[in-house]
Design an enzyme around this catalytic site. Structure first.
Site, PDB file in Angstrom:
ATOM      1  N   ARG A  49     -26.371  -2.554  -8.133  1.00 45.09           N
ATOM      2  CA  ARG A  49     -25.350  -2.135  -7.150  1.00 45.09           C
ATOM      3  C   ARG A  49     -25.621  -0.717  -6.661  1.00 45.09           C
ATOM      4  NH1 ARG A  49     -19.781  -3.112 -10.079  1.00 45.09           N
ATOM      5  NH2 ARG A  49     -18.926  -2.361  -8.099  1.00 45.09           N
ATOM      6  N   THR A  65      -8.291  -4.858   1.099  1.00 41.23           N
ATOM      7  CA  THR A  65      -8.105  -5.222  -0.303  1.00 41.23           C
ATOM      8  C   THR A  65      -7.350  -6.548  -0.409  1.00 41.23           C
ATOM      9  OG1 THR A  65      -7.296  -4.529  -2.481  1.00 41.23           O
ATOM     10  CG2 THR A  65      -5.973  -3.856  -0.562  1.00 41.23           C
ATOM     11  N   SER A  66      -7.740  -7.382  -1.379  1.00 41.38           N
ATOM     12  CA  SER A  66      -7.059  -8.665  -1.587  1.00 41.38           C
ATOM     13  C   SER A  66      -5.743  -8.446  -2.339  1.00 41.38           C
ATOM     14  CB  SER A  66      -7.970  -9.598  -2.397  1.00 41.38           C
ATOM     15  OG  SER A  66      -8.346  -8.957  -3.619  1.00 41.38           O
ATOM     16  N   HIS A  94     -10.885   4.006  -9.330  1.00 44.95           N
ATOM     17  CA  HIS A  94     -11.715   3.249 -10.272  1.00 44.95           C
ATOM     18  C   HIS A  94     -13.043   3.929 -10.577  1.00 44.95           C
ATOM     19  CE1 HIS A  94      -9.309  -0.613  -9.081  1.00 44.95           C
ATOM     20  NE2 HIS A  94      -8.614   0.201  -9.834  1.00 44.95           N
ATOM     21  N   ALA A 101     -11.888  -3.413   9.369  1.00 46.06           N
ATOM     22  CA  ALA A 101     -11.639  -1.970   9.200  1.00 46.06           C
ATOM     23  C   ALA A 101     -12.390  -1.134  10.225  1.00 46.06           C
ATOM     24  CB  ALA A 101     -12.041  -1.556   7.791  1.00 46.06           C
ATOM     25  N   PRO A 125      -8.857  -9.176   7.729  1.00 48.92           N
ATOM     26  CA  PRO A 125      -9.048 -10.402   8.527  1.00 48.92           C
ATOM     27  C   PRO A 125      -8.463 -11.636   7.845  1.00 48.92           C
ATOM     28  CG  PRO A 125     -11.137  -9.716   7.539  1.00 48.92           C
ATOM     29  CD  PRO A 125     -10.135  -8.637   7.236  1.00 48.92           C
ATOM     30  N   GLU A 126      -8.174 -11.532   6.553  1.00 47.74           N
ATOM     31  CA  GLU A 126      -7.667 -12.677   5.793  1.00 47.74           C
ATOM     32  C   GLU A 126      -6.301 -12.382   5.176  1.00 47.74           C
ATOM     33  OE1 GLU A 126     -11.148 -14.540   6.639  1.00 47.74           O
ATOM     34  OE2 GLU A 126      -9.483 -15.461   5.517  1.00 47.74           O
ATOM     35  N   ASN A 186     -12.695   1.575  -4.372  1.00 45.49           N
ATOM     36  CA  ASN A 186     -14.151   1.487  -4.254  1.00 45.49           C
ATOM     37  C   ASN A 186     -14.838   2.567  -5.070  1.00 45.49           C
ATOM     38  OD1 ASN A 186     -13.471  -0.540  -2.513  1.00 45.49           O
ATOM     39  ND2 ASN A 186     -13.877   0.650  -0.655  1.00 45.49           N
TER      40      ASN A 186
HETATM   41  C1  BV8 Z   1      -5.499  -1.736 -16.892  1.00 47.15           C
HETATM   42  C2  BV8 Z   1     -14.453  -0.710 -11.075  1.00 47.15           C
HETATM   43  C3  BV8 Z   1      -4.291  -1.372 -18.765  1.00 47.15           C
HETATM   44  C4  BV8 Z   1     -15.574  -1.360 -11.825  1.00 47.15           C
HETATM   45  C5  BV8 Z   1     -12.609  -2.309 -10.934  1.00 47.15           C
HETATM   46  C6  BV8 Z   1      -0.667  -6.750 -13.732  1.00 47.15           C
HETATM   47  C7  BV8 Z   1      -0.753  -8.046 -13.314  1.00 47.15           C
HETATM   48  C8  BV8 Z   1      -1.940  -8.792 -13.565  1.00 47.15           C
HETATM   49  C9  BV8 Z   1      -3.051  -8.229 -14.205  1.00 47.15           C
HETATM   50  C10 BV8 Z   1      -2.963  -6.936 -14.623  1.00 47.15           C
HETATM   51  C11 BV8 Z   1      -1.786  -6.202 -14.404  1.00 47.15           C
HETATM   52  N1  BV8 Z   1      -1.992  -4.966 -14.907  1.00 47.15           N
HETATM   53  C12 BV8 Z   1      -3.252  -4.898 -15.443  1.00 47.15           C
HETATM   54  C13 BV8 Z   1      -3.855  -6.094 -15.284  1.00 47.15           C
HETATM   55  C14 BV8 Z   1      -5.210  -6.410 -15.704  1.00 47.15           C
HETATM   56  C15 BV8 Z   1      -6.262  -5.984 -14.677  1.00 47.15           C
HETATM   57  C16 BV8 Z   1      -6.079  -6.743 -13.387  1.00 47.15           C
HETATM   58  O1  BV8 Z   1      -5.489  -6.256 -12.439  1.00 47.15           O
HETATM   59  N2  BV8 Z   1      -6.647  -7.967 -13.392  1.00 47.15           N
HETATM   60  C17 BV8 Z   1      -6.620  -8.798 -12.151  1.00 47.15           C
HETATM   61  C18 BV8 Z   1      -8.020  -9.377 -11.943  1.00 47.15           C
HETATM   62  C19 BV8 Z   1      -5.602  -9.876 -12.270  1.00 47.15           C
HETATM   63  N3  BV8 Z   1      -6.214  -4.543 -14.432  1.00 47.15           N
HETATM   64  C20 BV8 Z   1      -6.941  -3.745 -15.265  1.00 47.15           C
HETATM   65  O2  BV8 Z   1      -7.607  -4.157 -16.209  1.00 47.15           O
HETATM   66  C21 BV8 Z   1      -6.858  -2.243 -14.986  1.00 47.15           C
HETATM   67  N4  BV8 Z   1      -6.639  -1.542 -16.221  1.00 47.15           N
HETATM   68  O3  BV8 Z   1      -4.600  -2.440 -16.494  1.00 47.15           O
HETATM   69  O4  BV8 Z   1      -5.454  -1.049 -18.058  1.00 47.15           O
HETATM   70  C22 BV8 Z   1      -4.200  -0.479 -19.854  1.00 47.15           C
HETATM   71  C23 BV8 Z   1      -2.956  -0.020 -20.087  1.00 47.15           C
HETATM   72  C24 BV8 Z   1      -2.782   0.782 -21.199  1.00 47.15           C
HETATM   73  C25 BV8 Z   1      -3.886   1.083 -22.037  1.00 47.15           C
HETATM   74  C26 BV8 Z   1      -5.153   0.603 -21.742  1.00 47.15           C
HETATM   75  C27 BV8 Z   1      -5.320  -0.187 -20.626  1.00 47.15           C
HETATM   76  C28 BV8 Z   1      -8.213  -1.710 -14.446  1.00 47.15           C
HETATM   77  C29 BV8 Z   1      -8.540  -2.363 -13.155  1.00 47.15           C
HETATM   78  C30 BV8 Z   1      -9.821  -1.721 -12.565  1.00 47.15           C
HETATM   79  C31 BV8 Z   1     -11.043  -2.547 -12.852  1.00 47.15           C
HETATM   80  N5  BV8 Z   1     -12.221  -1.990 -12.162  1.00 47.15           N
HETATM   81  N6  BV8 Z   1     -13.682  -1.710 -10.332  1.00 47.15           N
HETATM   82  C32 BV8 Z   1     -16.628  -1.932 -10.904  1.00 47.15           C
HETATM   83  O5  BV8 Z   1     -16.451  -1.842  -9.667  1.00 47.15           O
HETATM   84  O6  BV8 Z   1     -17.626  -2.427 -11.447  1.00 47.15           O
HETATM   85  S1  BV8 Z   1     -11.706  -3.495 -10.062  1.00 47.15           S
HETATM   86  C33 BV8 Z   1     -12.709  -3.933  -8.679  1.00 47.15           C
HETATM   87  O7  BV8 Z   1     -12.274  -5.201  -8.274  1.00 47.15           O
HETATM   88  C34 BV8 Z   1     -12.545  -3.053  -7.447  1.00 47.15           C
HETATM   89  O8  BV8 Z   1     -12.466  -1.696  -7.762  1.00 47.15           O
HETATM   90  C35 BV8 Z   1     -11.254  -3.605  -6.845  1.00 47.15           C
HETATM   91  O9  BV8 Z   1     -10.125  -3.010  -7.451  1.00 47.15           O
HETATM   92  C36 BV8 Z   1     -11.310  -5.052  -7.249  1.00 47.15           C
HETATM   93  C37 BV8 Z   1     -11.754  -5.911  -6.089  1.00 47.15           C
HETATM   94  O10 BV8 Z   1     -10.623  -6.010  -5.248  1.00 47.15           O
HETATM   95  P1  BV8 Z   1     -10.771  -5.605  -3.672  1.00 47.15           P
HETATM   96  O11 BV8 Z   1     -11.318  -4.228  -3.562  1.00 47.15           O
HETATM   97  O12 BV8 Z   1      -9.479  -5.908  -3.065  1.00 47.15           O
HETATM   98  O13 BV8 Z   1     -11.939  -6.580  -3.169  1.00 47.15           O
HETATM   99  P2  BV8 Z   1     -11.876  -8.160  -2.922  1.00 47.15           P
HETATM  100  O14 BV8 Z   1     -13.270  -8.620  -2.808  1.00 47.15           O
HETATM  101  O15 BV8 Z   1     -10.961  -8.802  -3.920  1.00 47.15           O
HETATM  102  O16 BV8 Z   1     -11.164  -8.306  -1.502  1.00 47.15           O
HETATM  103  C38 BV8 Z   1     -11.802  -7.787  -0.361  1.00 47.15           C
HETATM  104  C39 BV8 Z   1     -10.793  -7.910   0.758  1.00 47.15           C
HETATM  105  O17 BV8 Z   1     -11.359  -7.322   1.925  1.00 47.15           O
HETATM  106  C40 BV8 Z   1     -10.442  -9.368   1.097  1.00 47.15           C
HETATM  107  O18 BV8 Z   1      -9.028  -9.465   1.243  1.00 47.15           O
HETATM  108  C41 BV8 Z   1     -11.145  -9.592   2.436  1.00 47.15           C
HETATM  109  O19 BV8 Z   1     -10.420 -10.475   3.269  1.00 47.15           O
HETATM  110  C42 BV8 Z   1     -11.138  -8.185   3.019  1.00 47.15           C
HETATM  111  N7  BV8 Z   1     -12.197  -7.903   3.999  1.00 47.15           N
HETATM  112  C43 BV8 Z   1     -13.438  -8.431   4.066  1.00 47.15           C
HETATM  113  N8  BV8 Z   1     -14.143  -7.870   5.107  1.00 47.15           N
HETATM  114  C44 BV8 Z   1     -13.293  -6.941   5.672  1.00 47.15           C
HETATM  115  C45 BV8 Z   1     -12.068  -6.955   4.958  1.00 47.15           C
HETATM  116  N9  BV8 Z   1     -11.023  -6.152   5.269  1.00 47.15           N
HETATM  117  C46 BV8 Z   1     -11.184  -5.299   6.340  1.00 47.15           C
HETATM  118  N10 BV8 Z   1     -12.362  -5.215   7.063  1.00 47.15           N
HETATM  119  C47 BV8 Z   1     -13.417  -6.019   6.755  1.00 47.15           C
HETATM  120  N11 BV8 Z   1     -14.540  -5.937   7.470  1.00 47.15           N
END
Ligand code: BV8
Length: 238
Positions: free
Chosen positions: A68, A188-189, A118, A228, A211-212, A101
């Site tokens: 990456r 963001t999703s 992050h 964006a 877009p979605e 990001n």
């Molecule tokens: C924690 C870094 C606790 C690493 C990343 C509450 C509810 C449910 C689950 C949880 C909750 N609280 C915590 C959780 C667990 C978990 C979580 O959220 N799980 C999810 C999967 C359900 N969260 C965690 O683990 C967090 N930590 O909670 O710690 C804790 C508490 C006390 C003590 C100890 C611990 C940590 C979360 C961070 C993880 N790290 N990244 C790496 O990158 O390698 S997350 C990573 O994935 C990204 O950073 C980002 O956050 C995520 C991806 O999401 P998006 O960025 O939205 O990307 P995605 O592909 O999904 O969507 C893209 C969008 O763009 C789409 O909608 C698409 O339509 C759109 N798009 C496409 N093209 C365009 C566009 N938009 C505009 N223009 C375009 N051209």
């Protein structure tokens, strides 16, 4: 609708912006949820972006981050990144940008004070609390590099699943959300928390640029179905 949102931008004293992988899509960085082609489609995030996965197979996870890093080093910020940076430079203190990001493209576009929720993929840190012997510049080259004396390993300075976000950065983003007149939620999703939760705590109007459909559409005052790099220059131009 764009005109309505442009009026909100002009009227807003304080704008908060939350971005995700879609912000960098037009720069050539695959999003996490791109069907089949997306990074995650090949790799299960729980298999790779967690401390357990790293301890279980350090070189596999390290290689994934190296892959990456190389890809990100080859791309440039897009017109969306540049529009956010230009607006923040024209209107000091009026825009707070927090991103999921780890690609550093907002920072490279010149956005001041980016809150990297992050972390940053270009940075390393020690896996375990460093001892006196742990000197990163003297680390033995390897996949990952490690301390010759105690074996401590270097890891990417990003927030893995199950790990806390940097407390000061999250607190600053929460403050900005609570004080904003307008929040732009771009690319963001809205499924990863606590980042997605910031859009639900916004005091001001919430505008989604995507877009979605997203998991946050229900929290929006306006949803702009577009990309964006196309929409942000229009929304933020004077
Ligand atoms: C924690 C870094 C606790 C690493 C990343 C509450 C509810 C449910 C689950 C949880 C909750 N609280 C915590 C959780 C667990 C978990 C979580 O959220 N799980 C999810 C999967 C359900 N969260 C965690 O683990 C967090 N930590 O909670 O710690 C804790 C508490 C006390 C003590 C100890 C611990 C940590 C979360 C961070 C993880 N790290 N990244 C790496 O990158 O390698 S997350 C990573 O994935 C990204 O950073 C980002 O956050 C995520 C991806 O999401 P998006 O960025 O939205 O990307 P995605 O592909 O999904 O969507 C893209 C969008 O763009 C789409 O909608 C698409 O339509 C759109 N798009 C496409 N093209 C365009 C566009 N938009 C505009 N223009 C375009 N051209």
């Amino acid at each position: 609708m764009n005109e309505q949102v442009r009026a909100w931008v002009r009227a807003a004293r304080h704008i908060a912006v939350l971005t995700g992988a879609g912000m960098s899509a037009e720069s050539g960085v695959p999003t996490f949820r791109d069907a089949q082609t997306g990074l995650w489609a090949q790799f299960d995030p729980q298999q790779l972006a967690t401390e357990d996965a790293f301890r279980a197979n350090p070189s596999r996870v390290w290689e994934w981050y190296a892959f990456r890093r190389e890809m990100i080093a080859k791309v440039e910020p897009n017109a969306g990144h540049r529009a956010l940076a230009a607006f923040a430079q024209r209107h000091a203190g009026r825009l707070t940008l927090f991103t999921q990001n780890v690609d550093g493209l907002h920072q490279r576009a010149g956005s001041p004070g980016v809150l990297a929720l992050h972390g940053n993929i270009a940075e390393d840190k020690w896996l375990d609390a460093p001892k006196k012997c742990c000197n990163a510049s003297a680390a033995v080259a390897g996949s990952p590099p490690y301390c010759v004396r105690c074996g401590n390993m270097l890891r990417p300075d990003v927030v893995w699943f199950g790990e806390m976000l940097p407390v000061d950065i999250l607190a600053a983003a929460e403050d900005a959300a609570r004080e904003c007149d307008l929040m732009l939620v771009v690319g963001t999703s809205g499924v990863v928390y606590p980042a997605a939760g910031l859009a639900r705590t916004a005091a001001g109007k919430v505008v989604i640029v995507n877009p979605e459909p997203t998991d946050l559409d229900d929290a929006a005052d306006a949803v702009l179905r577009g990309r964006a790099a196309q929409l942000l220059p229009i929304l933020l131009e004077e």
